[in-house]
Design an enzyme around this catalytic site. Structure first.
Site, PDB file in Angstrom:
ATOM      1  N   ASN A  46      -1.161  -0.402   8.632  1.00 17.52           N
ATOM      2  CA  ASN A  46      -0.567   0.347   9.746  1.00 17.52           C
ATOM      3  C   ASN A  46       0.883   0.752   9.451  1.00 17.52           C
ATOM      4  O   ASN A  46       1.714   0.841  10.360  1.00 17.52           O
ATOM      5  CB  ASN A  46      -0.666  -0.424  11.073  1.00 17.52           C
ATOM      6  N   CYS A  58      -5.951   1.738   9.582  1.00 23.26           N
ATOM      7  CA  CYS A  58      -5.939   1.506   8.130  1.00 23.26           C
ATOM      8  C   CYS A  58      -5.699   0.022   7.896  1.00 23.26           C
ATOM      9  O   CYS A  58      -5.927  -0.789   8.798  1.00 23.26           O
ATOM     10  CB  CYS A  58      -4.910   2.392   7.432  1.00 23.26           C
ATOM     11  N   CYS A 115       1.264   3.170   6.503  1.00 19.73           N
ATOM     12  CA  CYS A 115       1.157   4.410   5.715  1.00 19.73           C
ATOM     13  C   CYS A 115       0.162   5.387   6.354  1.00 19.73           C
ATOM     14  O   CYS A 115       0.557   6.290   7.100  1.00 19.73           O
ATOM     15  CB  CYS A 115       0.753   4.122   4.270  1.00 19.73           C
ATOM     16  N   ARG A 116      -1.134   5.200   6.078  1.00 13.16           N
ATOM     17  CA  ARG A 116      -2.122   6.215   6.476  1.00 13.16           C
ATOM     18  C   ARG A 116      -2.278   6.372   7.980  1.00 13.16           C
ATOM     19  O   ARG A 116      -2.262   7.494   8.497  1.00 13.16           O
ATOM     20  CB  ARG A 116      -3.485   5.889   5.836  1.00 13.16           C
ATOM     21  N   SER A 117      -2.462   5.260   8.699  1.00 10.18           N
ATOM     22  CA  SER A 117      -2.769   5.416  10.127  1.00 10.18           C
ATOM     23  C   SER A 117      -1.578   5.896  10.962  1.00 10.18           C
ATOM     24  O   SER A 117      -1.785   6.705  11.877  1.00 10.18           O
ATOM     25  CB  SER A 117      -3.425   4.165  10.717  1.00 10.18           C
ATOM     26  N   ASP A 129      -5.409   4.871  -0.488  1.00  6.43           N
ATOM     27  CA  ASP A 129      -4.213   4.186  -0.029  1.00  6.43           C
ATOM     28  C   ASP A 129      -3.013   4.624  -0.882  1.00  6.43           C
ATOM     29  O   ASP A 129      -3.008   4.386  -2.087  1.00  6.43           O
ATOM     30  CB  ASP A 129      -4.429   2.682  -0.181  1.00  6.43           C
TER      31      ASP A 129
HETATM   32  P1  4NP Z   1      -1.840   1.466   4.739  1.00  2.53           P
HETATM   33  O1  4NP Z   1      -1.205   1.036   3.323  1.00  2.53           O
HETATM   34  O2  4NP Z   1      -3.091   0.625   4.920  1.00  2.53           O
HETATM   35  O3  4NP Z   1      -2.164   2.914   4.570  1.00  2.53           O
HETATM   36  O4  4NP Z   1      -0.785   1.179   5.779  1.00  2.53           O
HETATM   37  C1  4NP Z   1      -0.918  -0.282   2.992  1.00  2.53           C
HETATM   38  C2  4NP Z   1       0.257  -0.836   3.397  1.00  2.53           C
HETATM   39  C3  4NP Z   1       0.578  -2.135   3.039  1.00  2.53           C
HETATM   40  C4  4NP Z   1      -0.303  -2.874   2.277  1.00  2.53           C
HETATM   41  C5  4NP Z   1      -1.499  -2.315   1.873  1.00  2.53           C
HETATM   42  C6  4NP Z   1      -1.809  -1.022   2.236  1.00  2.53           C
HETATM   43  N1  4NP Z   1       0.018  -4.205   1.908  1.00  2.53           N
HETATM   44  O5  4NP Z   1      -0.744  -4.798   1.130  1.00  2.53           O
HETATM   45  O6  4NP Z   1       1.052  -4.729   2.370  1.00  2.53           O
END
Ligand code: 4NP
Length: 152
Positions: A10, A7, A12-14, A122
């Site tokens: 790294n 994702c 949340c989703r992944s 997200d």
């Molecule tokens: P992820 O979510 O891609 O599912 O881990 C996010 C986590 C952090 C951020 C964006 C998306 N960020 O902008 O810091």
């Protein structure tokens, strides 16, 4: 077989997808190496988002010991399947691919499963309900992935 979930951050989703697939592999006795990575460098070395950890705990899966890392071009050789959460992740990963062999390994997570969505939204800007929706999407897709790849 080796699978890496990808994702943006790294956190949340992944890592949630990694936890679900690890858990499924353990339950089914599958010989599987599972990892996750982010296309961005924002959260290297960090634990998953506390909301992701809390959500996964409700399904008896502990992801608190996972740590963020960034996807690199060497991952194309280290993994057989590279499952990305959205089209933006897809573009960022494909930009690092060096050949057709690499490109063929990359699929959208929701190419598997029965969701009408094509991307895993997200949940970072959302609340705990969004994390539960993420879990449901990932769980359905990962069950289908395991069905297709292992026939079980
Ligand atoms: P992820 O979510 O891609 O599912 O881990 C996010 C986590 C952090 C951020 C964006 C998306 N960020 O902008 O810091």
């Amino acid at each position: 077989m080796r699978v890496v979930m990808v994702c943006l951050g790294n956190i949340c989703r992944s890592p949630m997808a990694e936890g679900i697939l690890r858990n499924t592999a353990a339950q089914k006795g599958l010989n599987l190496k599972v990892d996750s990575a982010g296309t961005a460098n924002y959260h290297i070395g960090e634990s998953p988002d506390p909301r992701a950890i809390r959500c996964m705990r409700e399904y008896d899966i502990d992801i608190s010991d996972l740590r963020g890392r960034q996807f690199t071009s060497s991952d194309f050789d280290s993994f057989d399947h590279i499952l990305v959460m959205d089209q933006s992740n897809m573009r960022n990963v494909l930009a690092l691919a060096e050949n057709e062999e690499h490109r063929k390994k990359v699929r959208l997570m929701l190419d598997y499963g029965s969701s009408e969505l094509s991307e895993v939204p997200d949940p970072w800007y959302g609340d705990i309900r969004d994390f539960h929706q993420t879990y449901q999407l990932l769980n359905d897709a990962i069950n289908s992935f395991v069905d297709e790849e292992f026939g079980q």
